[in-house]
Scaffold this active site. Structure first.
Site, PDB file in Angstrom:
ATOM      1  N   SER A 153      39.810  39.688  37.922  1.00 38.44           N
ATOM      2  CA  SER A 153      39.440  38.223  37.709  1.00 38.44           C
ATOM      3  C   SER A 153      39.647  37.153  38.877  1.00 38.44           C
ATOM      4  O   SER A 153      40.754  37.528  39.299  1.00 38.44           O
ATOM      5  CB  SER A 153      39.878  37.761  36.398  1.00 38.44           C
ATOM      6  N   TYR A 176      47.550  36.122  31.044  1.00 39.57           N
ATOM      7  CA  TYR A 176      46.430  37.045  31.190  1.00 39.57           C
ATOM      8  C   TYR A 176      46.188  37.282  32.516  1.00 39.57           C
ATOM      9  O   TYR A 176      45.863  38.330  33.064  1.00 39.57           O
ATOM     10  CB  TYR A 176      45.096  36.201  30.726  1.00 39.57           C
ATOM     11  N   LYS A 195      46.337  41.017  34.938  1.00 38.83           N
ATOM     12  CA  LYS A 195      45.302  41.467  36.108  1.00 38.83           C
ATOM     13  C   LYS A 195      45.760  41.748  37.157  1.00 38.83           C
ATOM     14  O   LYS A 195      45.884  42.724  38.126  1.00 38.83           O
ATOM     15  CB  LYS A 195      44.345  40.305  36.183  1.00 38.83           C
TER      16      LYS A 195
HETATM   17  P1  NAD Z   1      34.753  41.456  25.805  1.00 39.92           P
HETATM   18  O1  NAD Z   1      36.010  41.194  24.792  1.00 39.92           O
HETATM   19  O2  NAD Z   1      33.539  41.089  25.334  1.00 39.92           O
HETATM   20  O3  NAD Z   1      34.883  43.107  26.118  1.00 39.92           O
HETATM   21  C1  NAD Z   1      36.103  43.674  26.013  1.00 39.92           C
HETATM   22  C2  NAD Z   1      35.891  45.056  25.024  1.00 39.92           C
HETATM   23  O4  NAD Z   1      37.005  45.601  25.007  1.00 39.92           O
HETATM   24  C3  NAD Z   1      35.646  44.357  23.685  1.00 39.92           C
HETATM   25  O5  NAD Z   1      34.688  45.351  23.293  1.00 39.92           O
HETATM   26  C4  NAD Z   1      37.049  44.823  22.873  1.00 39.92           C
HETATM   27  O6  NAD Z   1      36.735  45.290  21.634  1.00 39.92           O
HETATM   28  C5  NAD Z   1      37.534  46.066  23.690  1.00 39.92           C
HETATM   29  N1  NAD Z   1      38.913  46.268  23.593  1.00 39.92           N
HETATM   30  C6  NAD Z   1      39.806  45.449  23.768  1.00 39.92           C
HETATM   31  N2  NAD Z   1      40.992  45.949  23.726  1.00 39.92           N
HETATM   32  C7  NAD Z   1      40.695  47.350  23.493  1.00 39.92           C
HETATM   33  C8  NAD Z   1      41.743  48.506  23.490  1.00 39.92           C
HETATM   34  N3  NAD Z   1      43.041  48.284  23.453  1.00 39.92           N
HETATM   35  N4  NAD Z   1      41.173  49.677  23.532  1.00 39.92           N
HETATM   36  C9  NAD Z   1      39.736  49.506  23.327  1.00 39.92           C
HETATM   37  N5  NAD Z   1      38.828  48.729  23.471  1.00 39.92           N
HETATM   38  C10 NAD Z   1      39.522  47.485  23.588  1.00 39.92           C
HETATM   39  O7  NAD Z   1      35.108  40.780  27.053  1.00 39.92           O
HETATM   40  P2  NAD Z   1      33.931  40.666  28.615  1.00 39.92           P
HETATM   41  O8  NAD Z   1      33.520  39.366  28.863  1.00 39.92           O
HETATM   42  O9  NAD Z   1      33.211  41.965  28.557  1.00 39.92           O
HETATM   43  O10 NAD Z   1      35.311  41.399  29.523  1.00 39.92           O
HETATM   44  C11 NAD Z   1      35.326  42.472  30.152  1.00 39.92           C
HETATM   45  C12 NAD Z   1      36.750  42.567  30.966  1.00 39.92           C
HETATM   46  O11 NAD Z   1      36.460  41.611  32.187  1.00 39.92           O
HETATM   47  C13 NAD Z   1      37.888  42.277  30.506  1.00 39.92           C
HETATM   48  O12 NAD Z   1      38.897  43.073  30.901  1.00 39.92           O
HETATM   49  C14 NAD Z   1      38.280  40.833  30.936  1.00 39.92           C
HETATM   50  O13 NAD Z   1      39.409  40.653  30.908  1.00 39.92           O
HETATM   51  C15 NAD Z   1      37.502  40.762  32.300  1.00 39.92           C
HETATM   52  N6  NAD Z   1      36.866  39.559  32.859  1.00 39.92           N
HETATM   53  C16 NAD Z   1      36.062  38.774  32.002  1.00 39.92           C
HETATM   54  C17 NAD Z   1      35.612  37.665  32.369  1.00 39.92           C
HETATM   55  C18 NAD Z   1      34.923  36.619  31.593  1.00 39.92           C
HETATM   56  O14 NAD Z   1      34.975  35.521  31.865  1.00 39.92           O
HETATM   57  N7  NAD Z   1      34.058  37.185  30.718  1.00 39.92           N
HETATM   58  C19 NAD Z   1      35.864  37.059  33.692  1.00 39.92           C
HETATM   59  C20 NAD Z   1      36.881  37.896  34.375  1.00 39.92           C
HETATM   60  C21 NAD Z   1      37.266  38.963  33.959  1.00 39.92           C
HETATM   61  N1  UFG Z   2      34.452  23.019  30.484  1.00 39.67           N
HETATM   62  C1  UFG Z   2      34.254  21.890  30.006  1.00 39.67           C
HETATM   63  N2  UFG Z   2      34.026  21.973  28.420  1.00 39.67           N
HETATM   64  C2  UFG Z   2      34.320  23.054  27.746  1.00 39.67           C
HETATM   65  C3  UFG Z   2      34.509  24.545  28.603  1.00 39.67           C
HETATM   66  C4  UFG Z   2      34.722  24.380  29.713  1.00 39.67           C
HETATM   67  O1  UFG Z   2      34.121  20.854  30.290  1.00 39.67           O
HETATM   68  O2  UFG Z   2      33.857  23.117  26.500  1.00 39.67           O
HETATM   69  C5  UFG Z   2      34.707  22.958  32.044  1.00 39.67           C
HETATM   70  C6  UFG Z   2      35.993  23.684  32.237  1.00 39.67           C
HETATM   71  O3  UFG Z   2      36.908  22.487  32.456  1.00 39.67           O
HETATM   72  C7  UFG Z   2      35.589  24.154  33.778  1.00 39.67           C
HETATM   73  C8  UFG Z   2      34.347  24.606  33.481  1.00 39.67           C
HETATM   74  O4  UFG Z   2      33.718  23.968  32.632  1.00 39.67           O
HETATM   75  O5  UFG Z   2      35.787  23.182  34.726  1.00 39.67           O
HETATM   76  C9  UFG Z   2      34.292  26.435  33.479  1.00 39.67           C
HETATM   77  O6  UFG Z   2      35.326  26.539  32.432  1.00 39.67           O
HETATM   78  P1  UFG Z   2      35.488  27.925  31.708  1.00 39.67           P
HETATM   79  O7  UFG Z   2      36.425  27.979  30.573  1.00 39.67           O
HETATM   80  O8  UFG Z   2      33.920  28.394  31.351  1.00 39.67           O
HETATM   81  O9  UFG Z   2      35.794  29.089  32.687  1.00 39.67           O
HETATM   82  P2  UFG Z   2      36.997  28.892  33.946  1.00 39.67           P
HETATM   83  O10 UFG Z   2      36.702  28.851  35.168  1.00 39.67           O
HETATM   84  O11 UFG Z   2      38.089  28.005  33.175  1.00 39.67           O
HETATM   85  O12 UFG Z   2      37.570  30.420  33.251  1.00 39.67           O
HETATM   86  C10 UFG Z   2      37.118  31.405  33.439  1.00 39.67           C
HETATM   87  C11 UFG Z   2      37.469  32.506  32.353  1.00 39.67           C
HETATM   88  C12 UFG Z   2      38.698  33.057  32.738  1.00 39.67           C
HETATM   89  C13 UFG Z   2      38.825  33.672  34.130  1.00 39.67           C
HETATM   90  C14 UFG Z   2      38.213  32.676  35.069  1.00 39.67           C
HETATM   91  C15 UFG Z   2      37.760  33.121  36.510  1.00 39.67           C
HETATM   92  O13 UFG Z   2      37.757  31.882  31.113  1.00 39.67           O
HETATM   93  O14 UFG Z   2      39.223  34.237  31.730  1.00 39.67           O
HETATM   94  O15 UFG Z   2      36.837  32.356  34.490  1.00 39.67           O
HETATM   95  O16 UFG Z   2      37.308  34.298  36.422  1.00 39.67           O
HETATM   96  F1  UFG Z   2      40.067  33.704  34.655  1.00 39.67           F
END
Ligand code: NAD
Ligand code: UFG
Length: 336
Positions: free
Chosen positions: A124, A148, A152
């Protein structure tokens, strides 16, 4: 290739499974359903017209995970499974270290035991903490501001150590920026439980009328309109980055850290306006105090992905909003 996809019923995993199957890879999904439901498997079957091979197993359950390795001869792993709520990780750090780090160690031990040498890991942009400048390059220092983010960085470091110890190992840590959007069918997308933390799912619920206004967390940042700027990336683009990364593991050994972002940022108010246009709904909003831990601006330098993977984004913010809206609107109709 035959690929184990952990977390493959989740948001990003499910979109990637569709593209893996379209690229004729064979897929086995492992998911514990902690943040999704089994319905997603049916939706994947509807979209792809293929049988979806999945197992409900927790990565923390080493023995059951081993059975999956025993029964399949994998060429590689795409490791999405993990918990991702930053705020929850501050309250429940052990849950995050266990689920994101211990679970990854289980997976990596089994990969070693069964000689599976390719892995794509969901990292991430959070690993950059509050970066010294933008656009953010992969060689910037990593720094976590919450458990978190620590998980990573820890898994990235573990992968790097294995790459030193095992000359056959090939690992790519993809550092995602801000994933949004949904599959064009409107069947799969992001459906967070409870009050959405992230911007686009929250705006989408304002558009459906489920929430009455968007809370904009601060308008006094050093950005063009004072609201936070992020690099939003369509989940379909993110998924295609995984297919390209998998191809790349055939060409190199060692470890690479690669940003997946558009290389361009949008402010909260720009996203709100794009979503209002896509949904044809008004999005009322109010300005609140800054959210703790937020930074002003984050966007990627995406050149490494282009150079190594021949990958760049295809979808713009309008399409991200249109696709997110189609999915959320469908969900809201289903729930009526
Ligand atoms: P998500 O929660 O939709 O998907 C994760 C999946 O993993 C879920 O279906 C959950 O049920 C499963 N899971 C969690 N723990 C588990 C375990 N111990 N065993 C088996 N299954 C398990 O999340 P996502 O948005 O698809 O994210 C996928 C990956 O990408 C995550 O590792 C997350 O940290 C990373 N990531 C997500 C974002 C974002 O904003 N969505 C940003 C950066 C990184
Ligand atoms: N924001 C608002 N109102 C809301 C939600 C968000 O104003 O209700 C603003 C935040 O302050 C920020 C922007 O919208 O300026 C984006 O916020 P998000 O929460 O959508 O995303 P972040 O960049 O804070 O974080 C996301 C994921 C993290 C990840 C990061 C980088 O939530 O897990 O992107 O990948 F680490």
């Amino acid at each position: 290739m035959k690929i184990l996809v952990t977390g493959g019923l989740g948001y990003i995993g499910s979109h990637t499974v569709v593209q893996l199957l379209a690229s004729d890879h064979e897929v086995v999904i492992v998911d514990n359903l902690s943040n999704t439901s089994e319905d997603v498997a049916q939706k994947l079957a509807d979209i792809t017209g293929k049988e979806i091979n999945y197992e409900i197993v927790d990565l923390l359950d080493y023995d059951n995970l081993e059975t999956i390795f025993k029964n399949n001869d994998f060429d590689g792993v795409i490791h999405f499974a993990g918990l991702k709520a930053v705020g929850e990780s501050v309250e429940l750090p052990l849950k995050y270290y266990d689920n994101n780090v211990t679970a990854s160690i289980n997976l990596l031990k089994l990969m070693e035991k069964y000689t599976v040498n390719k892995i794509i890991f969901s990292s991430s942009a959070t690993v950059y903490g509050d970066p010294i400048s933008v656009p953010i390059k992969e060689d910037f220092a990593t720094f976590a501001t919450n458990p978190y983010g620590q998980t990573k960085i820890m898994v990235e470091n573990i992968l790097a150590d294995i790459a030193v110890a095992n000359p056959e190992f090939s690992a790519i840590a993809l550092r995602y920026f801000n994933p949004v959007g949904a599959h064009a069918s409107g069947l799969i997308g992001e459906n967070p439980k409870g009050i959405p933390n992230n911007l686009v799912p929250f705006i989408a619920q304002v558009a459906t009328g489920e929430r009455d206004h968007l809370r904009v967390w601060g308008n006094d940042y050093d950005t063009a309109d004072g609201t936070g700027v992020r690099d939003y990336i369509h989940v379909e683009d993110l998924a295609s980055g995984h297919i390209k990364a998998l191809d790349y593991t055939n060409k190199f050994k060692g470890i690479e850290f690669i940003n997946l972002g558009a290389g361009k940022g949008y402010s909260v108010l720009e996203v709100k306006d794009a979503f209002a246009k896509a949904s044809n709904k008004e999005i009322p909003f109010e300005i609140y105090e800054r959210r703790a831990g937020d930074i002003a601006t984050s966007y990627a330098n995406a050149e490494k992905a282009l150079e190594l993977l021949d990958w760049k984004v295809q979808y713009d913010l309008d399409i991200m909003c249109e696709d997110s809206w189609r999915f959320t609107d469908n969900l809201a109709e289903d729930q009526e």
